[in-house]
Design a protein around this motif. Structure first.
Motif, PDB file in Angstrom:
ATOM      1  N   VAL A 267       0.847  -1.202   0.000  1.00  0.00           N
ATOM      2  CA  VAL A 267       0.000   0.000   0.000  1.00  0.00           C
ATOM      3  C   VAL A 267       0.881   1.251   0.000  1.00  0.00           C
ATOM      4  O   VAL A 267       0.629   2.207  -0.759  1.00  0.00           O
ATOM      5  CB  VAL A 267      -0.963  -0.004   1.211  1.00  0.00           C
ATOM      6  CG1 VAL A 267      -1.680   1.331   1.347  1.00  0.00           C
ATOM      7  CG2 VAL A 267      -1.963  -1.140   1.089  1.00  0.00           C
ATOM      8  N   ILE A 268       1.909   1.252   0.834  1.00  0.00           N
ATOM      9  CA  ILE A 268       2.820   2.410   0.882  1.00  0.00           C
ATOM     10  C   ILE A 268       3.461   2.627  -0.485  1.00  0.00           C
ATOM     11  O   ILE A 268       3.513   3.763  -0.984  1.00  0.00           O
ATOM     12  CB  ILE A 268       3.896   2.214   1.978  1.00  0.00           C
ATOM     13  CG1 ILE A 268       3.261   2.252   3.365  1.00  0.00           C
ATOM     14  CG2 ILE A 268       4.994   3.271   1.849  1.00  0.00           C
ATOM     15  CD1 ILE A 268       4.195   1.828   4.499  1.00  0.00           C
ATOM     16  N   MET A 269       3.946   1.544  -1.099  1.00  0.00           N
ATOM     17  CA  MET A 269       4.616   1.669  -2.402  1.00  0.00           C
ATOM     18  C   MET A 269       3.647   2.193  -3.471  1.00  0.00           C
ATOM     19  O   MET A 269       4.033   3.037  -4.283  1.00  0.00           O
ATOM     20  CB  MET A 269       5.198   0.311  -2.826  1.00  0.00           C
ATOM     21  CG  MET A 269       6.297  -0.200  -1.910  1.00  0.00           C
ATOM     22  SD  MET A 269       7.729   0.863  -1.812  1.00  0.00           S
ATOM     23  CE  MET A 269       8.628   0.332  -3.236  1.00  0.00           C
ATOM     24  N   GLU A 270       2.420   1.699  -3.451  1.00  0.00           N
ATOM     25  CA  GLU A 270       1.427   2.173  -4.423  1.00  0.00           C
ATOM     26  C   GLU A 270       1.155   3.662  -4.248  1.00  0.00           C
ATOM     27  O   GLU A 270       1.090   4.416  -5.227  1.00  0.00           O
ATOM     28  CB  GLU A 270       0.116   1.399  -4.262  1.00  0.00           C
ATOM     29  CG  GLU A 270       0.167  -0.023  -4.757  1.00  0.00           C
ATOM     30  CD  GLU A 270      -1.086  -0.813  -4.407  1.00  0.00           C
ATOM     31  OE1 GLU A 270      -2.124  -0.199  -4.048  1.00  0.00           O
ATOM     32  OE2 GLU A 270      -1.032  -2.057  -4.483  1.00  0.00           O
ATOM     33  N   GLU A 271       0.984   4.075  -3.015  1.00  0.00           N
ATOM     34  CA  GLU A 271       0.684   5.488  -2.769  1.00  0.00           C
ATOM     35  C   GLU A 271       1.897   6.372  -3.055  1.00  0.00           C
ATOM     36  O   GLU A 271       1.741   7.499  -3.526  1.00  0.00           O
ATOM     37  CB  GLU A 271       0.165   5.674  -1.347  1.00  0.00           C
ATOM     38  CG  GLU A 271      -1.217   5.057  -1.166  1.00  0.00           C
ATOM     39  CD  GLU A 271      -1.802   5.245   0.222  1.00  0.00           C
ATOM     40  OE1 GLU A 271      -1.261   6.053   1.019  1.00  0.00           O
ATOM     41  OE2 GLU A 271      -2.810   4.571   0.522  1.00  0.00           O
ATOM     42  N   LEU A 272       3.093   5.868  -2.780  1.00  0.00           N
ATOM     43  CA  LEU A 272       4.297   6.647  -3.102  1.00  0.00           C
ATOM     44  C   LEU A 272       4.471   6.787  -4.613  1.00  0.00           C
ATOM     45  O   LEU A 272       4.987   7.799  -5.085  1.00  0.00           O
ATOM     46  CB  LEU A 272       5.541   6.004  -2.484  1.00  0.00           C
ATOM     47  CG  LEU A 272       5.742   6.193  -0.997  1.00  0.00           C
ATOM     48  CD1 LEU A 272       6.930   5.394  -0.507  1.00  0.00           C
ATOM     49  CD2 LEU A 272       5.911   7.666  -0.646  1.00  0.00           C
ATOM     50  N   ALA A 273       4.048   5.778  -5.361  1.00  0.00           N
ATOM     51  CA  ALA A 273       4.157   5.834  -6.819  1.00  0.00           C
ATOM     52  C   ALA A 273       3.310   6.957  -7.408  1.00  0.00           C
ATOM     53  O   ALA A 273       3.616   7.473  -8.482  1.00  0.00           O
ATOM     54  CB  ALA A 273       3.755   4.494  -7.422  1.00  0.00           C
ATOM     55  N   GLU A 274       2.271   7.345  -6.676  1.00  0.00           N
ATOM     56  CA  GLU A 274       1.419   8.444  -7.124  1.00  0.00           C
ATOM     57  C   GLU A 274       2.056   9.801  -6.860  1.00  0.00           C
ATOM     58  O   GLU A 274       1.490  10.826  -7.245  1.00  0.00           O
ATOM     59  CB  GLU A 274       0.057   8.350  -6.436  1.00  0.00           C
ATOM     60  CG  GLU A 274      -0.706   7.094  -6.804  1.00  0.00           C
ATOM     61  CD  GLU A 274      -1.919   6.856  -5.921  1.00  0.00           C
ATOM     62  OE1 GLU A 274      -2.223   7.719  -5.057  1.00  0.00           O
ATOM     63  OE2 GLU A 274      -2.546   5.804  -6.071  1.00  0.00           O
ATOM     64  N   GLY A 275       3.206   9.818  -6.194  1.00  0.00           N
ATOM     65  CA  GLY A 275       3.952  11.046  -5.957  1.00  0.00           C
ATOM     66  C   GLY A 275       3.318  12.024  -4.991  1.00  0.00           C
ATOM     67  O   GLY A 275       3.226  13.212  -5.306  1.00  0.00           O
ATOM     68  N   PRO A 276       2.889  11.591  -3.836  1.00  0.00           N
ATOM     69  CA  PRO A 276       2.251  12.531  -2.900  1.00  0.00           C
ATOM     70  C   PRO A 276       3.257  13.534  -2.325  1.00  0.00           C
ATOM     71  O   PRO A 276       4.440  13.233  -2.178  1.00  0.00           O
ATOM     72  CB  PRO A 276       1.720  11.613  -1.792  1.00  0.00           C
ATOM     73  CG  PRO A 276       2.674  10.471  -1.787  1.00  0.00           C
ATOM     74  CD  PRO A 276       3.064  10.265  -3.236  1.00  0.00           C
ATOM     75  N   ASP A 277       2.758  14.720  -2.044  1.00  0.00           N
ATOM     76  CA  ASP A 277       3.613  15.733  -1.426  1.00  0.00           C
ATOM     77  C   ASP A 277       3.905  15.376   0.033  1.00  0.00           C
ATOM     78  O   ASP A 277       4.974  15.679   0.542  1.00  0.00           O
ATOM     79  CB  ASP A 277       2.941  17.110  -1.484  1.00  0.00           C
ATOM     80  CG  ASP A 277       2.840  17.627  -2.912  1.00  0.00           C
ATOM     81  OD1 ASP A 277       3.706  17.245  -3.738  1.00  0.00           O
ATOM     82  OD2 ASP A 277       1.898  18.372  -3.201  1.00  0.00           O
ATOM     83  N   GLU A 278       2.962  14.737   0.694  1.00  0.00           N
ATOM     84  CA  GLU A 278       3.116  14.376   2.103  1.00  0.00           C
ATOM     85  C   GLU A 278       3.359  12.866   2.209  1.00  0.00           C
ATOM     86  O   GLU A 278       2.507  12.091   2.620  1.00  0.00           O
ATOM     87  CB  GLU A 278       1.876  14.790   2.897  1.00  0.00           C
ATOM     88  CG  GLU A 278       1.665  16.290   2.888  1.00  0.00           C
ATOM     89  CD  GLU A 278       0.403  16.707   3.620  1.00  0.00           C
ATOM     90  OE1 GLU A 278      -0.491  15.878   3.854  1.00  0.00           O
ATOM     91  OE2 GLU A 278       0.327  17.902   3.959  1.00  0.00           O
TER      92      GLU A 278
END
Length: 184
Positions: A163-174
């Protein structure tokens, strides 16, 4: 006559003792049996705590053995090839992947032995997941994780990392808030 007085006194004192006994019944100490049961329960709780500490010590010792093996493998290309299940990698890349695997295992061990909470574990994983070498390791070892029992701690943590990797792939600012909830 003396016998009668003595008899009366015995009856009287027995009656008096009984009355005092009935009056003090609510104020009596726990029975010996109840106290023994309490002591036994306390001893069992302490024994369970010692067993858990021994389990944690064994996990730590196992981690030390694994780290020693990884260190030896990283120093010797022949051993490194024997330890790694990933093929067709240059030695420097294999060393990197073995090292991040060791870092991941250390973070997981900290959670297993109770040194960090679930929320703290997620915080460490968020930082680790930002590393490109770890991201490469995670992608290359996806097949390895499929063999884990679904209810295992490692599978649960693996799902959180996914889940972390998927969300990081979206390039979040936070980036520090990506992934599952710390309360989970």
């Amino acid at each position: 006559m003396a016998t009668q007085k003595l008899g009366v006194r015995r009856i009287g004192s027995a009656t008096w003792s009984g009355a005092v006994g009935r009056m003090s019944a609510p104020f009596r100490r726990p029975s010996r049996r109840r106290r023994q049961e309490e002591l036994t329960q306390d001893l069992l709780r302490q024994l369970a705590g010692v067993a858990e500490e021994i389990r944690h010590a064994n996990l730590i010792q196992l981690q030390r053995l694994i780290v020693g093996q990884v260190d030896r493998a990283m120093a010797d290309p022949a051993l490194m090839a024997a330890m790694s299940t990933l093929d067709d990698l240059p030695d420097f890349k294999r060393r990197q992947l073995l090292f991040v695997n060791r870092e991941y295992a250390t973070i997981l061990l900290a959670y297993r032995i109770g040194s960090v909470s679930w929320g703290e574990l997620l915080g460490h994983l968020r930082v680790l997941c930002r590393n490109s070498v770890f991201a490469d390791y995670w992608e290359r070892t996806a097949e390895h994780r499929r063999s884990l029992p679904g209810e295992s701690i490692e599978a649960k943590v693996g799902e959180a990392v996914d889940v972390i990797m998927e969300e990081l792939a979206e390039g979040p600012d936070e980036w520090w808030v990506v992934g599952p909830s710390p309360e989970g």
